[in-house]
Scaffold this active site. Structure first.
Site, PDB file in Angstrom:
ATOM      1  N   SER A   3       0.729  -1.183  -0.158  1.00 11.89           N
ATOM      2  CA  SER A   3      -0.075   0.069   0.135  1.00 11.89           C
ATOM      3  C   SER A   3       1.010   1.312  -0.101  1.00 11.89           C
ATOM      4  O   SER A   3       0.445   2.293  -0.568  1.00 11.89           O
ATOM      5  CB  SER A   3      -0.952   0.220   1.310  1.00 11.89           C
ATOM      6  N   ASP A  50      -4.583   6.893  10.098  1.00 15.62           N
ATOM      7  CA  ASP A  50      -4.135   5.741  10.273  1.00 15.62           C
ATOM      8  C   ASP A  50      -2.739   5.570  11.194  1.00 15.62           C
ATOM      9  O   ASP A  50      -2.346   4.772  11.651  1.00 15.62           O
ATOM     10  CB  ASP A  50      -4.347   4.747   9.557  1.00 15.62           C
ATOM     11  N   HIS A  91       0.080   5.286   6.775  1.00 17.26           N
ATOM     12  CA  HIS A  91       0.089   5.781   5.342  1.00 17.26           C
ATOM     13  C   HIS A  91       0.645   7.195   5.084  1.00 17.26           C
ATOM     14  O   HIS A  91      -0.027   7.935   5.707  1.00 17.26           O
ATOM     15  CB  HIS A  91      -1.034   5.345   4.386  1.00 17.26           C
TER      16      HIS A  91
END
Length: 247
Positions: A73, A222, A225
């Site tokens: 990701s 979060d 990221h």
């Protein structure tokens, strides 16, 4: 003038006229043939020039080299509104600004583990790759995957690239884990990337999230990221190792 002489002149005149007419026809025919010949020559020249242009275009396309970012990701640009803000696209902008003949391909997949990467690497290698940036392992660490498995999977990916394309330059992006995963686990996890880089003689980025990881304003809600600004820093970190290889 006698009648005989007059008859002789009359009989000669049509032949003389016919001779002149034939000469005229031959002249016209010769002119037309010459003109057609020039036209054909001009067409041949144009066709030759067109062929040369096509060959030059094909050569240019062939000379374009590929940088493939193979990751999770972080590479994919998870959480960003525009994938052009992810670090591979930012690296492409740097390349374009220098007029370097490289195309960056983003082959990041959110949630990807080293096992997942190993399972799809054969398909990825069906295209020519000049520089291969390997950014995997974070999801293994966060899930507590056995370190021996992570190490083996990464080595398997490296082996696959080297076997399929020995000339491909590999850059290994190192990863580190937050301390709540346990000191022994995080220390050994970090060492995996160092060991693999040395063993396989790879170009090495010690920590892909350098100057970004753990900094709240450079990460999304979060806390994992990177934001748009965070990806710009990632791109600079990658560029420090990539630039010497492609220039």
């Amino acid at each position: 003038m006698s009648k005989a002489q007059n008859n002789q002149l009359v009989s000669i005149s049509p032949i003389s006229s016919l001779s002149k007419f034939l000469k005229f026809c031959y002249f016209i025919l010769g002119f037309l043939l010459l003109a057609c010949g020039n036209d054909k020559s001009d067409k041949t020249t144009v066709d030759a020039e067109s062929t040369t242009d096509i060959e030059q275009t094909a050569t240019t396309k062939t000379e374009t080299k590929t940088i493939l970012c193979f990751g999770d990701s972080i590479t994919a640009g998870y959480g960003l509104d525009d994938s052009n803000d992810a670090f591979p696209a930012v690296v492409q902008q740097k390349i374009d600004s220098l007029a370097l003949n490289y195309t960056v391909i983003n082959s990041g997949l959110s949630g990807e583990t080293t096992a997942g990467g190993k399972s799809r690497i054969s398909w990825i290698l069906n295209q020519p790759i000049d520089v291969f940036i390997l950014e995997l392992g974070a999801n293994d660490g966060l899930r507590g995957v056995p370190l021996t498995e992570t190490r083996a999977n990464l080595q398997g990916i490296i082996d696959a690239v080297k076997t399929k394309s020995p000339e491909t330059k590999i850059i290994l992006a190192g990863m580190q884990l937050p301390p709540n995963m346990g000191r022994d686990y995080t220390t050994e996890f970090k060492q995996i990337f160092i060991d693999l880089a040395e063993k396989n003689e790879l170009e090495f980025i010690p920590f892909i999230l350098k100057d970004v990881g753990g900094i709240a304003e450079l990460n999304q809600k979060d806390g994992i990221h990177p934001t748009v600004e965070g990806h710009k820093i990632l791109a600079n970190t990658v560029w420090e190792v990539l630039e010497p290889l492609i220039k």
